[in-house]
Design an enzyme around this catalytic site. Sequence first.
Site, PDB file in Angstrom:
ATOM      1  N   LYS A  93       3.294 -70.402  11.070  1.00  0.00           N
ATOM      2  CA  LYS A  93       2.512 -69.694  10.183  1.00  0.00           C
ATOM      3  C   LYS A  93       3.516 -68.960   9.228  1.00  0.00           C
ATOM      4  O   LYS A  93       3.233 -69.168   8.054  1.00  0.00           O
ATOM      5  CB  LYS A  93       1.525 -68.652  10.715  1.00  0.00           C
ATOM      6  CG  LYS A  93       0.595 -69.529  11.902  1.00  0.00           C
ATOM      7  CD  LYS A  93      -0.093 -68.422  12.793  1.00  0.00           C
ATOM      8  CE  LYS A  93      -1.048 -69.107  13.657  1.00  0.00           C
ATOM      9  NZ  LYS A  93      -1.627 -68.117  14.625  1.00  0.00           N
ATOM     10  N   LYS A 119      -1.640 -75.816  11.885  1.00  0.00           N
ATOM     11  CA  LYS A 119      -0.208 -75.110  11.351  1.00  0.00           C
ATOM     12  C   LYS A 119       1.105 -75.749  11.535  1.00  0.00           C
ATOM     13  O   LYS A 119       1.982 -75.969  10.816  1.00  0.00           O
ATOM     14  CB  LYS A 119      -0.184 -73.674  11.904  1.00  0.00           C
ATOM     15  CG  LYS A 119      -0.219 -73.463  13.189  1.00  0.00           C
ATOM     16  CD  LYS A 119      -1.246 -73.308  14.073  1.00  0.00           C
ATOM     17  CE  LYS A 119      -1.162 -72.951  15.350  1.00  0.00           C
ATOM     18  NZ  LYS A 119      -2.339 -72.706  16.108  1.00  0.00           N
ATOM     19  N   GLY A 149      -6.391 -67.510  11.279  1.00  0.00           N
ATOM     20  CA  GLY A 149      -7.674 -67.767  11.439  1.00  0.00           C
ATOM     21  C   GLY A 149      -8.539 -67.482  10.350  1.00  0.00           C
ATOM     22  O   GLY A 149      -8.490 -68.317   9.304  1.00  0.00           O
ATOM     23  N   ALA A 177     -16.322 -78.393  16.936  1.00  0.00           N
ATOM     24  CA  ALA A 177     -17.781 -78.235  17.027  1.00  0.00           C
ATOM     25  C   ALA A 177     -18.177 -77.069  16.501  1.00  0.00           C
ATOM     26  O   ALA A 177     -19.386 -77.103  15.876  1.00  0.00           O
ATOM     27  CB  ALA A 177     -17.856 -78.160  18.772  1.00  0.00           C
ATOM     28  N   GLU A 212      -6.776 -73.316   5.053  1.00  0.00           N
ATOM     29  CA  GLU A 212      -6.855 -71.729   5.256  1.00  0.00           C
ATOM     30  C   GLU A 212      -6.945 -71.264   6.830  1.00  0.00           C
ATOM     31  O   GLU A 212      -6.188 -70.109   7.379  1.00  0.00           O
ATOM     32  CB  GLU A 212      -8.135 -71.181   4.569  1.00  0.00           C
ATOM     33  CG  GLU A 212      -8.452 -69.493   4.929  1.00  0.00           C
ATOM     34  CD  GLU A 212      -7.201 -68.596   4.045  1.00  0.00           C
ATOM     35  OE1 GLU A 212      -6.451 -68.396   4.529  1.00  0.00           O
ATOM     36  OE2 GLU A 212      -7.417 -69.168   2.694  1.00  0.00           O
ATOM     37  N   ILE A 231      -8.735 -65.079   8.662  1.00  0.00           N
ATOM     38  CA  ILE A 231      -8.403 -64.071   7.490  1.00  0.00           C
ATOM     39  C   ILE A 231      -7.996 -64.855   6.404  1.00  0.00           C
ATOM     40  O   ILE A 231      -7.180 -65.746   6.511  1.00  0.00           O
ATOM     41  CB  ILE A 231      -7.215 -63.373   8.008  1.00  0.00           C
ATOM     42  CG1 ILE A 231      -7.418 -62.446   9.278  1.00  0.00           C
ATOM     43  CG2 ILE A 231      -6.648 -62.096   6.945  1.00  0.00           C
ATOM     44  CD1 ILE A 231      -6.327 -61.751   9.929  1.00  0.00           C
ATOM     45  N   ALA A 233     -12.547 -84.997  12.294  1.00  0.00           N
ATOM     46  CA  ALA A 233     -11.843 -85.666  13.204  1.00  0.00           C
ATOM     47  C   ALA A 233     -10.912 -84.799  14.268  1.00  0.00           C
ATOM     48  O   ALA A 233     -10.468 -83.949  14.020  1.00  0.00           O
ATOM     49  CB  ALA A 233     -10.394 -86.602  12.666  1.00  0.00           C
ATOM     50  N   GLY A 234     -11.731 -84.706  15.743  1.00  0.00           N
ATOM     51  CA  GLY A 234     -11.689 -83.867  16.848  1.00  0.00           C
ATOM     52  C   GLY A 234     -12.730 -82.965  16.776  1.00  0.00           C
ATOM     53  O   GLY A 234     -12.909 -82.281  15.837  1.00  0.00           O
TER      54      GLY A 234
END
Length: 434
Positions: free
Chosen positions: A207, A107, A136, A17, A131, A138, A10-11
């Site tokens: 975050k 987030k 990102g 992409a 995650e 990490i 979704a998105g």
Amino acid sequence: MKDVVKIGVAGLGTVGAGTVKLLSEHRDILTDRSGRQIVVTAVSSRDRTRDRGFSTEGLIWHEDARDLAADDNVDIVVELIGGSDGIAYDVCKIALEHGKHVVTANKALIALKGLELAQIADQNNVTIAYEAAVAGGIPVVKALREGLAGNAISRVTGILNGTCNYILTTMREQGRDFADVLNEAQKLGYAEADPTFDVDGIDAAHKLAILASLAFGTEVDFDAVAVEGIRSVSALDIQLAEELGYRIKLLGIAKQTAEGIEQRVSPVMVDRATQISKVEGVFNAVALEGDYVGPVILQGRGAGERPTASAVVADIVDIAAGRTAPVFGVPADRLKTNVRAPLEKHVGPYYLRLMVWDRPGVMAEVTATLAKHGVSMASMIQHGRAETVGGVVPVVFVTHETSEAGMSGALADISAFESNSQPPVLMRIENFAS
């Protein structure tokens, strides 16, 4: 267990992409690592005509992402829409209620609605993996939830926003002001047209709230984070920090104290000898401190199509392989209520910079006021005299460890002095393991 895991995305923006392309390009590797074929079967996005670098032929296209969340041809729903409510929230809630696992990079959603969604996930024996929502590419969520599960975590410190880190790095390296570098960052695509969430610290605070919940087993509590951005950081303060042996970084810090959990995002000064001070540009870093493992530092790219897609797909592979965990490391009904440590109880050294009229008695007035509030000076910088008699000069004080309450009281008094040509600047100095 089925041989094929069906994915609904979704998105289909940059990360969406990228996720579809990664799943296709690494299909064989992912099959080997999960033991099952992972296949995208459905997608949803507002624009069907846009070229996203992959073919949508054969995929079920849902005009409404909520329908994708309930689609029987989807086993795992990947939510990459964004936002803490509206359609993103609906998609996750519907998917969980239909017994589907959810993977998200959102987030804001996890920071603000994470507890509610975790409860729904537990009720339906599924999970939410996120995650990609923090730092990102990490793998810090996995590190806290799994790799460091045997440790009591005392502190989490992070450079959690690449836009701010890029701006501060460029200001230091080129001696330029905030507004100028922000404008350049927008042109380069490192900052949004509306940079508020980044430069005002909100993105980093989302975050940090998530990391604090994972680290301390508490209910995620975004409202507990004291937030300050980087708009007030000047090229002068960056230059003076360097002279003192520090660098200015926007840090998210969550730590266990006797008063509760302290959570804050703000620009702080860190010793140039520490590893986190050397994390530059758009990179992120997270430092974790466990009682058995000691300090652990993870560093890498915190945003972008490929690093974020990497994190999304790692979560998909874990779920496909049957490796799932409670959303915040423990079942939602066992998360503790977050006890907020009052920020005024914070203790540490401070940087205080004044721009004062060069007149007799100014230093005596300032030092007397600091002493009145129990603040002890460790060092002071004043370079020469003003170019003109009675002109303006910068004066910097570095304090010994003192309380936030004492420093705030001193700052309030000093701000009222007629000797100031502009408001004083106060910044915490942060000491932690190298």
